[in-house]
Structure formats: C-alpha cells, structure tokens
Write an enzyme that holds these catalytic residues in place. Structure first.
Site, PDB file in Angstrom:
ATOM      1  N   ASP A  19       0.866  -1.170   0.000  1.00  0.00           N
ATOM      2  CA  ASP A  19       0.000   0.000   0.000  1.00  0.00           C
ATOM      3  C   ASP A  19       0.908   1.228   0.000  1.00  0.00           C
ATOM      4  O   ASP A  19       2.099   1.131   0.334  1.00  0.00           O
ATOM      5  CB  ASP A  19      -0.884  -0.036   1.248  1.00  0.00           C
ATOM      6  CG  ASP A  19      -1.681   1.233   1.430  1.00  0.00           C
ATOM      7  OD1 ASP A  19      -2.366   1.649   0.484  1.00  0.00           O
ATOM      8  OD2 ASP A  19      -1.610   1.817   2.529  1.00  0.00           O
ATOM      9  N   ASP A  21      -0.142   5.056   0.983  1.00  0.00           N
ATOM     10  CA  ASP A  21      -0.368   6.014   2.064  1.00  0.00           C
ATOM     11  C   ASP A  21      -0.386   5.324   3.421  1.00  0.00           C
ATOM     12  O   ASP A  21      -1.169   4.397   3.659  1.00  0.00           O
ATOM     13  CB  ASP A  21      -1.704   6.735   1.848  1.00  0.00           C
ATOM     14  CG  ASP A  21      -1.684   7.603   0.608  1.00  0.00           C
ATOM     15  OD1 ASP A  21      -0.997   8.631   0.627  1.00  0.00           O
ATOM     16  OD2 ASP A  21      -2.338   7.233  -0.391  1.00  0.00           O
ATOM     17  N   SER A 120      -5.030   3.023  -3.280  1.00  0.00           N
ATOM     18  CA  SER A 120      -6.376   3.527  -3.541  1.00  0.00           C
ATOM     19  C   SER A 120      -6.328   4.924  -4.144  1.00  0.00           C
ATOM     20  O   SER A 120      -7.359   5.467  -4.525  1.00  0.00           O
ATOM     21  CB  SER A 120      -7.194   3.560  -2.236  1.00  0.00           C
ATOM     22  OG  SER A 120      -7.369   2.262  -1.725  1.00  0.00           O
ATOM     23  N   ASP A 177      -1.584  -0.747   6.193  1.00  0.00           N
ATOM     24  CA  ASP A 177      -1.769  -0.056   7.468  1.00  0.00           C
ATOM     25  C   ASP A 177      -3.244   0.153   7.811  1.00  0.00           C
ATOM     26  O   ASP A 177      -3.559   0.775   8.819  1.00  0.00           O
ATOM     27  CB  ASP A 177      -1.070   1.309   7.450  1.00  0.00           C
ATOM     28  CG  ASP A 177      -1.845   2.341   6.657  1.00  0.00           C
ATOM     29  OD1 ASP A 177      -2.307   2.011   5.541  1.00  0.00           O
ATOM     30  OD2 ASP A 177      -2.005   3.464   7.156  1.00  0.00           O
TER      31      ASP A 177
END
Length: 237
Positions: A19, A21, A120, A177
């Site tokens: 991921d 961010d 995302s 996260d």
C-alpha cells in the site's frame, strides 16, 4: 496470528505488494487535513471518527458515499476536482517516507523479490509521491484507483498486481496499514503484514499474519532459489 513480543522467523516470498499512504509514505497528516478542509469548506462537520473511515479507500468511493451532504446539485466529479485543487495548497503537511521503507525496499530488491504498489490513490498522485520520495525505481508495477473497478477491501487490486508480476497470491506478502487494505490482501489469498498504525492497533494487527512498526525490521526475504543465486551457493550443475 501476530502476537506482540513475538520474535518472528524470516518469511520467504516471491513478491512484496505495498500500500502507499501510511505504509510507504507518511501522508496521513496531509490526507486528514485535506479531507477536513474539503468538508469544512462546505460547512460539513468532519470529526476524527469520520476521517478514520476514509483510510485505505479510493477518494471517489468516499465522495460518492457523502455526496448528498454537498448539496443536491453537486456531482462526484466536481467534488473530486475541488479535492485535487485543494491538494495543491502550500500549507498542507508534507509527505515523507515512513521509517525503514527505503532499507526494506533495497533489501528485497537484492533478494530478487518482485515489488509492486497497490494504492487507492490515483496514478498521478502515486507517481508524484513515489518520485518525490525517491523510491519510484524500486517497483515493477503500480496498481492505482484507475486500474480497478472495485477498491479495497475488494481484492481486485492485489490480484491484478500478482498477475502483472507473474506470481501466485500465496507467494506474495502484502504490507498494509488499514483494515480495508488488510482485508483486501487476505481476500486475495496473500500473506499480510500489518505496519505503522495497524501494528499498534489490536483490531487491525489481528487481521495480519505478522506486524512491524519499522519496515526495516520486517523479517521478509527472497525465495531460497534467489538467495542461492545471489550468494553463489547450491549444487553445481
């Protein structure tokens, strides 16, 4: 399942899927400030619990979920354009690499682990931050919001990354996260590492096989075959 205080043995994988961010880059202060600025500019209350629910999700999905609050004439595209414009304001918090990110990426590349980002966020956003943080060259592929029909917690993004890398999901380790991201990784059939705030939150790290706060300490290595090639050990042919 992860238990705090455990000393984890190394995990051999063929691919590591990250991921962006909150996992590779510390963008959470900026992201929360940006969302808060968007909502409050329309007179919409935006508390911490509401912001928590945005983590790991595509901006389009968040906006569509709350679109009615922006007025009956508002469209998702208009609100997204406004969000993009606000992102250029100079007084937002800066974005930095999380502790240990570069060290882990360099180690995994030496061990011949294929690397991908599954975010995302939009492609332009991802490319910009990966470049600014100096880590864009580590990744074979980036899966962004534009590449999928369904965002996290749907596994589509992680499955696409595995196809692009030519690895089975069971041979990949996902680093996440957020609850949405960890659920996406698990549903894809990959192994999951909870990092950052997820490693410190029992409800989140219970979704993962392992957890670590500093990425440099993640006990992940390349496959045994890659290790033999790199060190020159193994049977002569």
């Amino acid at each position: 399942m992860y238990a705090q205080g455990d000393v984890d043995p190394p995990v051999a994988v063929r691919a590591a899927l990250f991921d962006l961010d909150g996992t590779l880059i510390d963008s959470e202060p900026r992201s929360r400030a940006l969302w808060r600025r968007l909502f409050t500019s329309h007179g919409i209350e935006c508390g911490e619990d509401m912001l928590d629910g945005f983590s790991g999700r595509r901006s389009r999905e968040v906006i569509e979920e709350h679109l009615a609050r922006f007025g009956r004439h508002a469209t998702a595209d208009q609100v997204r354009e406004e969000l993009t414009a606000l992102n250029g304001e100079p007084d937002l918090p800066p974005v930095r690499l999380v502790p240990g990110a570069e060290r882990l990426l360099e180690r995994l590349r030496r061990d011949e682990v294929a690397l991908a980002v599954v975010t995302s966020g939009g492609r332009r956003y991802a490319d910009d931050h990966l470049t600014r943080c100096g880590i864009a060259g580590h990744f074979t592929t980036v899966v962004s919001a534009e590449d999928v029909t369904h965002g996290k917690p749907d596994p589509e993004g992680y499955l696409l990354a595995c196809r692009r890398l030519g690895v089975a999901p069971g041979d990949a380790m996902v680093f996440e996260d957020s609850a949405a991201g960890l659920q996406a990784g698990r549903r894809a059939g990959a192994r999951c590492f909870a990092v950052g705030r997820a490693a410190r939150t029992p409800a989140l790290y219970r979704l993962a096989e392992r957890a670590v706060d500093d990425l440099a300490q993640a006990p992940v290595i390349g496959s045994a075959e890659a290790s033999r090639r790199r060190t020159g050990t193994g049977a002569a042919g």
